[in-house]
Design a protein around this motif. Structure first.
Motif, mmCIF file in Angstrom:
data_model
loop_
_atom_site.group_PDB
_atom_site.id
_atom_site.type_symbol
_atom_site.label_atom_id
_atom_site.label_comp_id
_atom_site.label_asym_id
_atom_site.label_seq_id
_atom_site.Cartn_x
_atom_site.Cartn_y
_atom_site.Cartn_z
ATOM 1 N N GLU A 33 0.818 -1.202 0.000
ATOM 2 C CA GLU A 33 0.000 0.000 0.000
ATOM 3 C C GLU A 33 0.858 1.261 0.000
ATOM 4 N N LEU A 34 2.035 1.159 0.631
ATOM 5 C CA LEU A 34 2.953 2.294 0.664
ATOM 6 C C LEU A 34 3.863 2.336 -0.554
ATOM 7 N N GLY A 35 3.723 1.359 -1.430
ATOM 8 C CA GLY A 35 4.576 1.317 -2.605
ATOM 9 C C GLY A 35 5.986 0.862 -2.315
ATOM 10 N N ILE A 36 6.149 0.055 -1.268
ATOM 11 C CA ILE A 36 7.465 -0.444 -0.868
ATOM 12 C C ILE A 36 7.610 -1.875 -1.353
ATOM 13 N N LEU A 37 8.692 -2.156 -2.064
ATOM 14 C CA LEU A 37 8.944 -3.511 -2.521
ATOM 15 C C LEU A 37 9.591 -4.311 -1.396
ATOM 16 N N CYS A 38 9.061 -5.477 -1.140
ATOM 17 C CA CYS A 38 9.631 -6.337 -0.098
ATOM 18 C C CYS A 38 9.521 -7.787 -0.543
ATOM 19 N N GLN A 39 10.339 -8.624 0.038
ATOM 20 C CA GLN A 39 10.341 -10.042 -0.296
ATOM 21 C C GLN A 39 10.908 -10.833 0.867
ATOM 22 N N PHE A 74 12.456 -7.418 9.753
ATOM 23 C CA PHE A 74 12.324 -6.402 8.721
ATOM 24 C C PHE A 74 13.724 -5.888 8.403
ATOM 25 N N LEU A 75 14.264 -6.286 7.251
ATOM 26 C CA LEU A 75 15.662 -6.016 6.915
ATOM 27 C C LEU A 75 15.759 -5.109 5.691
ATOM 28 N N GLY A 76 16.666 -4.154 5.753
ATOM 29 C CA GLY A 76 16.872 -3.259 4.622
ATOM 30 C C GLY A 76 17.744 -3.907 3.555
ATOM 31 N N HIS A 99 15.993 -0.592 1.342
ATOM 32 C CA HIS A 99 16.789 -0.150 2.487
ATOM 33 C C HIS A 99 16.481 1.271 2.927
ATOM 34 N N ASP A 100 16.095 2.155 1.983
ATOM 35 C CA ASP A 100 15.845 3.529 2.384
ATOM 36 C C ASP A 100 14.395 3.782 2.783
ATOM 37 N N ARG A 101 13.579 2.720 2.829
ATOM 38 C CA ARG A 101 12.187 2.876 3.251
ATOM 39 C C ARG A 101 11.820 1.922 4.389
#
Length: 879
Positions: A365-371, A571-573, A423-425
């Protein structure tokens, strides 16, 4: 004689006031014949897990407690010179009798460290870091289940007695008795420091007997031998920023070597006239018990829709996700999901998966890519929830490597999902987690930093008065060594090379301190992302403290939390994801279609052709010189080749000398061979060589006939230097099991040696799959969308191995038109601009990469772009 007991001990987890590990203290107590031992670190329970596990291995009763500074409240008014002056806080010890007592112990430490977490904020913390004190009122409110000891010679009661204020001491002890009742004991110590100490001990005993309060004997040890005493002296001097000589002159060092565990003979001789003190001490120990299960906080309760339980709602979410990722499910996919959901339900971890699903949903929803990565990549449930991007059914990954109903020591191991985030989010998701689950119910795991050779040498030489320049020069030569190894290297090599005399007292002290610092906790820092969440105030289970950076952390590291089955939400950058998301954003804006990592074609020939040419500068995980050199030889052709490549150029396989044999076998220049026929099905995909931790588990089960729990115990010893000795022990046991099964001794020894060589750094295969997918995505971007790739890479910098100039030159080599920074057409970050050829956009370099443009120039650049007084970037930099 009463059973030998020590109720009080300080380990290195007192950080500055203890010079041995909790395990060392427990082993020493067992060797001396102690029946029980208490650990009472200063406002800290961080050593408890290690202490309890080792104490049980040694066959002694562990007693868990802490030492707290207690502020008298209200202050004594009777005969005080000025009743308006509030007396200073004094140390007292508290021991947990039962589960309620442990909760109160943890809660008091949390209160001392951070204050009230319900109103605590990063901007306005309640306490000063390093000062941990509670009020008498707070102690009184949380006294249930605790045994109180009145403290050492610096404690309040002893201080009043020493000052001749017997009446005040009498009243204070009565106040303590009114709160604690028969759970109170007067603490009496004798360290043979002189007549004053003996007189104080007699007065305390007299006071206790007058009020009919038990008195107990404590030695309150800080070390166990000469080396650890030297380390304690060093820590004391460092705390005061003095040399050892200056600290001794100032009276800061402990006056003799009696602050150690005494032998039974020494204890009996010291208290031969008053044996009742030893008997009371043993009686107190008998009342204390402890269970590691008490430390597990209740899992966070996810808010599910009406009519659902955690299990039914998780199944609903998984089925919806499965349809999106797989479409029509095959029988194999359905069976795997049913199996995993059954295990998750029986272990009670449905809420854990829902929390991770919620975090991933919020990130999107925040537009943050994660995996998700790590062992979570073995889970089809995690894949269908969108947490991971690797299909475990397609790639044949084993779910039990991630979560199993059979675990070591009969404990249920919590699932562990590492969620990589741009990493920056990352901070955005951390703030969401704190807000979603409340500050009092959320904290980050700590990381315990241990002494290594450079730190030990620097600290030792500093307190011994050596020149700083010499200390720094020597420390740089031993940066790869553990403390004890470094001491040996200094003795055998560096001392002669640099003319450092070691035959005098100071030289011998340097080596002794370094050896004493081996594996010693040095400081506590914030874990890179391990969140611990609870449905109740977390500090009542795992004490919390705050950091200088404004985060709240629990006093236990990753290994400790694993040992007691506490789940972490990691939660890792990761800079590689920042690159990919930025590139995907621009591709979507230009083409109207957004790529997805898990939908990229995994067998694109053009991408593998580029990789095989070594054109991987800027890509994730496969851009280093070592990786490029290896890739030119191995020539990856499919995704699994990248999986192996990611794991191959690592310390473990390199140290085990597997890299060259793998390369030769892959190119057909050397035949694939196996040390034993049973290894072929396990090692066939990796050219007959063990590369992954999962292969070590399989070898143990097939060749040593290990059960799942035993194989998992072997796996747990891998990947952590602190467990190296346990790895050696486990492999010795595996070797014997193989020989017992009938495997020839030389073969068994060779297999064990292979596993030992790479064991401390062995890579999990599931982890390598996740990294390989990102590596492939970056390589695919570089091949098919190079302008977007370099834009994302430069905007995510610093990351990787190369400076911006190298990356820009590489972009030109890949045929990208590179345009310079521009106030009119450019921006702070790099951008992609259209050209006459729609298929080949240009890369515009952002202002941030102009040397000399710092944060203070941003406003000037913005003003210049808006028509302000500056006409060029050069003007901005000059101003």
């Amino acid at each position: 004689m009463a059973p030998l007991t020590e109720l009080r001990a300080h380990s290195a987890f007192s950080f500055g006031d203890g010079a041995v590990t909790p395990e060392t203290m427990a082993r020493r107590a067992a060797a001396l014949g102690y029946e029980s031992l208490g650990l009472t670190d200063a406002a800290d329970l961080g050593g408890v897990v290690r202490f309890v596990l080792e104490a049980r291995r040694q066959g002694i009763r562990p007693i868990v407690g802490t030492e707290l500074l207690v502020e008298p409240q209200p202050p004594i008014a009777a005969s005080a010179p000025d009743a308006r002056v509030r007396p200073a806080a004094h140390p007292a010890a508290f021991l947990a009798m039962d589960e309620r007592g442990y909760r109160n112990l943890a809660g008091l430490i949390t209160r001392a460290r951070v204050g009230d977490l319900d109103t605590w904020s990063r901007e306005r913390p309640h306490t000063v870091r390093g000062r941990a004190a509670v009020t008498w009122q707070q102690v009184a409110e949380r006294n249930e289940g605790l045994i109180a000891l009145t403290g050492p010679a610096s404690g309040e009661l002893a201080t009043l007695v020493r000052a001749g204020r017997r009446a005040d001491a009498f009243r204070r002890l009565a106040e303590w008795r009114e709160v604690f009742g028969d759970r109170l004991a007067v603490e009496v110590q004798r360290h043979e420091t002189g007549a004053h100490e003996a007189e104080l001990a007699d007065l305390l005993v007299d006071l206790a007997e007058t009020l009919r309060v038990p008195w107990v004997v404590t030695q309150d040890p800080r070390y166990v031998d000469r080396k650890s005493r030297l380390v304690h002296d060093m820590l004391t001097a460092l705390r005061a920023d003095l040399t050892l000589a200056e600290a001794a002159t100032s009276g800061l060092l402990l006056p003799n070597g009696r602050w150690r565990l005494l032998s039974p003979e020494e204890m009996a001789r010291r208290w031969t006239a008053r044996p009742e003190g030893l008997e009371a001490t043993a009686a107190i120990a008998e009342r204390c018990r402890f269970d590691l299960a008490w430390m597990r906080p209740p899992l966070p309760r996810f808010s599910v829709p009406d009519g659902h339980t955690d299990d039914t709602f998780l199944r609903l979410c998984v089925e919806e996700g499965a349809c999106k990722r797989w479409g029509l499910l095959t029988d194999a996919q359905r069976r795997q999901l049913d199996h995993e959901l059954g295990v998750i339900g029986r272990l009670g971890f449905a809420g854990f998966f829902l929390v991770m699903w919620d975090a991933v949903r919020q990130a999107r929803e925040l537009g943050i890519l994660c995996q998700g990565r790590g062992s979570a990549a073995n889970s089809a449930v995690a894949y269908c929830l969108g947490v991971t991007a690797v299909d475990p059914v397609r790639h044949g990954l084993l779910f039990e490597r991630f979560l199993s109903e059979v675990r070591v020591d009969g404990q249920t191991e919590a699932p562990d999902i590492d969620l990589d985030i741009e990493h920056d989010r990352r901070e955005e998701l951390l703030d969401y987690a704190y807000g979603r689950w409340q500050r009092s119910c959320a904290a980050i795991a700590c990381t315990v930093q241990h002494y290594r050779a450079p730190n030990a040498l620097l600290d030792a030489m500093r307190v011994l008065g050596y020149p700083a320049e010499l200390a720094f020069t020597l420390s740089k030569r031993i940066h790869r060594h553990e403390a004890a190894e470094g001491a040996e290297y200094v003795r055998d090599t560096l001392a002669k090379e640099f003319g450092l005399p070691l035959d005098d007292a100071r030289g011998r002290a340097v080596l002794a301190i370094m050896e004493g610092c081996d594996d010693l906790p040095r400081l506590r820092s914030t874990h890179v992302g391990g969140f611990v969440l609870s449905s109740a105030p977390l500090g009542d289970w795992l004490p919390i403290e705050h950091t200088t950076m404004g985060r709240t952390i629990v006093q236990f590291d990753k290994d400790d939390l694993d040992s007691i089955g506490v789940p972490k939400f990691d939660f890792l950058g990761l800079g590689g994801l920042s690159l990919v998301r930025r590139a995907f954003d621009v591709i979507q804006r230009r083409t109207g279609e957004r790529p997805e990592m898990y939908l990229l074609p995994p067998d694109d020939p053009a991408t593998y052709e580029q990789i095989s040419r070594g054109e991987t500068i800027g890509t994730f995980q496969i851009e280093s010189r070592a990786q490029i050199a290896s890739i030119l030889k191995t020539r990856p052709e499919r995704l699994y080749d990248l999986v192996v490549q990611v794991a191959l150029i690592r310390p473990g396989p390199i140290q085990a000398r597997f890299v060259n044999p793998y390369t030769m076998r892959r190119r057909g220049l050397e035949p694939v061979s196996y040390r034993h026929r049973l290894l072929e099905p396990i090692l066939a995909r990796t050219q007959g060589l063990p590369i992954f931790q999962e292969q070590a588990m399989a070898i143990a089960m097939v060749m040593g006939q290990y059960g799942a729990a035993e194989a998992d115990a072997l796996r747990r010893t891998m990947g952590h230097q602190r467990k190296r000795h346990r790895l050696v022990e486990e492999l010795a046991r595996l070797r014997e099991r193989m020989i017992t099964r009938g495997i020839e001794a030389p073969v068994a020894a060779a297999v064990a040696q292979d596993l030992e060589s790479f064991g401390s750094y062995g890579f999990p295969e599931s982890h390598a799959w996740s990294f390989a997918l990102i590596a492939y995505a970056t390589a695919w971007l570089k091949r098919h969308h190079p302008a977007e790739f370099f834009m994302g890479l430069l905007n995510s910098w610093p990351m990787g191995f190369y400076p911006p100039a190298t990356l820009v030159n590489d972009a030109r080599r890949q045929g990208v038109e590179v345009r310079g920074p521009c106030l009119r057409d450019g921006d702070w970050e790099c951008t992609v601009e259209e050209t006459a050829d729609a298929a080949h956009p240009a890369l515009r370099i952002g202002w941030r990469h102009v040397r000399g443009v710092g944060d203070r120039a941003i406003e000037r650049l913005a003003a210049a772009r808006a028509g302000g007084p500056f006409c060029s970037i050069a003007d901005v930099v000059r101003r």
